[in-house]
Write an enzyme that holds these catalytic residues in place. Structure first.
Site, PDB file in Angstrom:
ATOM      1  N   ASP A  99      29.655  56.421  80.165  1.00  0.00           N
ATOM      2  CA  ASP A  99      28.890  57.015  79.069  1.00  0.00           C
ATOM      3  C   ASP A  99      29.015  58.537  79.149  1.00  0.00           C
ATOM      4  O   ASP A  99      28.266  59.205  79.869  1.00  0.00           O
ATOM      5  CB  ASP A  99      27.427  56.586  79.139  1.00  0.00           C
ATOM      6  CG  ASP A  99      27.229  55.124  78.775  1.00  0.00           C
ATOM      7  OD1 ASP A  99      28.181  54.338  78.969  1.00  0.00           O
ATOM      8  OD2 ASP A  99      26.131  54.766  78.313  1.00  0.00           O
ATOM      9  N   LYS A 173      26.711  56.581  71.020  1.00  0.00           N
ATOM     10  CA  LYS A 173      25.395  56.385  71.650  1.00  0.00           C
ATOM     11  C   LYS A 173      24.472  57.527  71.262  1.00  0.00           C
ATOM     12  O   LYS A 173      24.889  58.684  71.192  1.00  0.00           O
ATOM     13  CB  LYS A 173      25.579  56.304  73.168  1.00  0.00           C
ATOM     14  CG  LYS A 173      24.296  56.170  73.973  1.00  0.00           C
ATOM     15  CD  LYS A 173      24.634  56.050  75.469  1.00  0.00           C
ATOM     16  CE  LYS A 173      23.390  56.136  76.334  1.00  0.00           C
ATOM     17  NZ  LYS A 173      23.733  56.024  77.780  1.00  0.00           N
ATOM     18  N   LYS A 207      25.121  52.284  70.310  1.00  0.00           N
ATOM     19  CA  LYS A 207      24.105  52.018  71.322  1.00  0.00           C
ATOM     20  C   LYS A 207      22.901  52.906  71.049  1.00  0.00           C
ATOM     21  O   LYS A 207      23.028  54.130  70.930  1.00  0.00           O
ATOM     22  CB  LYS A 207      24.642  52.298  72.733  1.00  0.00           C
ATOM     23  CG  LYS A 207      23.572  52.140  73.822  1.00  0.00           C
ATOM     24  CD  LYS A 207      24.160  52.334  75.218  1.00  0.00           C
ATOM     25  CE  LYS A 207      23.053  52.345  76.274  1.00  0.00           C
ATOM     26  NZ  LYS A 207      23.594  52.482  77.644  1.00  0.00           N
TER      27      LYS A 207
END
Length: 247
Positions: A99, A173, A207
Site C-alpha cells: 500500500d 485507496k 479500498k
C-alpha cells in the site's frame, strides 16, 4: 456474504505513536495478527518492520490470512528510489499487498509526471512479484476535483501500461488514517469521497480506509462498490458491534 473477506485488519502505529515501548508495541501487533488468524480476516495490515514476524506466525498457524504493509507512510513524499527499496524489502519479508502512499502534495503542485512515474514503477514492481498494489491518495488532503483527477491519473497509468487481467490487483485507496485535519473534519473514507473514487478509478477496485467503525458503515461502503475495507476495528465490525477506534 461474509464481511470478513472484505476486512483488512489494520494496526499502523509506531511504539512512540501508541505511547508504548517497542516490546509492548510488538506484542500489540502480535495480538492483531493472532486475531486475524482466529477470525479468518482477509488480511492483516502492519508496518514494514513487522512483516517478517507476521509471516512466521501465519505460516506456523497454516492460515490463509495475507499480509499487507505500507510504503512511504504516511506522507508519501519520499524519493521514488526509496519507495521502491522499501517495497522490495517488504516483498522479501513476505508481504502480499503493498500500500504505497502516492505523493499527493506533488500532485497538488502540478507535478503530474513525477506522480505518474511513481505509480508506474511502484505498480510494476508489485505486479512483477505477484503482489496486490494499492495507491493511497489521502482524500482528506484533497478537494473533490483533486480526488477525481488523482483517481483518474492512477487508472490511466495502469490501463496504459498493464494488462486487463491485472487491473483487479491495483487498488485506489482512500486514506492513511494519519492525516491531521482541522475543525474535526474526517481524515478517512467518507461516502462522497468513495463515490468519486469509484466513479473515476473504474475498472480499478477501491479500498475504503479510515473511519469505518460499524457493521452498517462497512455494509454501506460495500454497497457503494468497495472491494476492501481497512479498519482497526475489524473484529467489532465482523461481530456487528461498534468501535471507538480512530481508524
Amino acid at each position: 456474504m461474509d464481511i470478513r473477506h472484505y476486512l483488512d485488519s489494520t494496526y499502523l502505529k509506531t511504539a512512540a505513536q501508541a505511547g508504548l515501548t517497542k516490546a509492548e508495541n510488538t506484542a500489540v501487533v502480535k495480538g492483531f495478527v493472532q486475531e486475524a488468524i482466529d477470525e479468518k480476516f482477509k488480511l492483516i495490515m502492519i508496518r514494514p518492520d513487522m512483516v517478517a514476524m507476521a509471516k512466521e506466525m501465519i505460516t506456523a498457524a497454516n492460515s490463509k490470512v495475507t499480509i499487507g504493509t505500507v510504503i512511504d507512510f504516511p506522507d508519501g513524499n519520499g524519493l521514488l528510489e526509496d519507495k521502491l527499496k522499501e517495497a522490495a524489502q517488504a516483498i522479501e519479508d513476505g508481504a502480499d499487498d503493498l500500500d504505497y502512499v502516492v505523493d499527493y502534495e506533488a500532485f497538488k503542485r502540478g507535478e503530474t509526471e513525477l506522480v505518474k512515474k511513481q505509480v508506474f514503477e511502484g505498480t510494476r514492481l508489485g505486479l512483477l512479484h505477484g503482489k496486490i498494489v494499492k495507491w493511497i491518495i489521502e482524500v482528506a488532503a484533497l478537494n473533490d476535483h483533486q480526488i477525481v483527477q488523482l483517481s483518474a491519473l492512477i487508472k490511466n497509468v495502469v490501463m496504459a501500461n498493464f494488462k486487463e487481467d491485472q487491473y483487479a490487483n491495483v487498488f485506489v485507496k482512500s486514506s492513511t488514517g494519519f492525516y491531521k485535519t482541522q475543525d474535526g473534519l474526517p481524515n478517512g473514507a467518507t461516502v462522497p469521497a468513495i463515490k468519486l473514487m469509484i466513479e473515476n478509478s473504474f475498472p480499478l477496485p477501491v479500498k475504503a480506509a479510515g473511519g469505518v467503525r460499524t457493521y452498517d458503515e462497512a455494509l454501506e461502503m460495500i454497497a457503494l462498490g468497495v472491494k476492501r475495507i481497512g479498519t482497526s476495528s475489524a473484529k467489532a465490525i465482523a461481530n456487528g458491534g461498534v468501535s471507538k477506534n480512530e481508524y
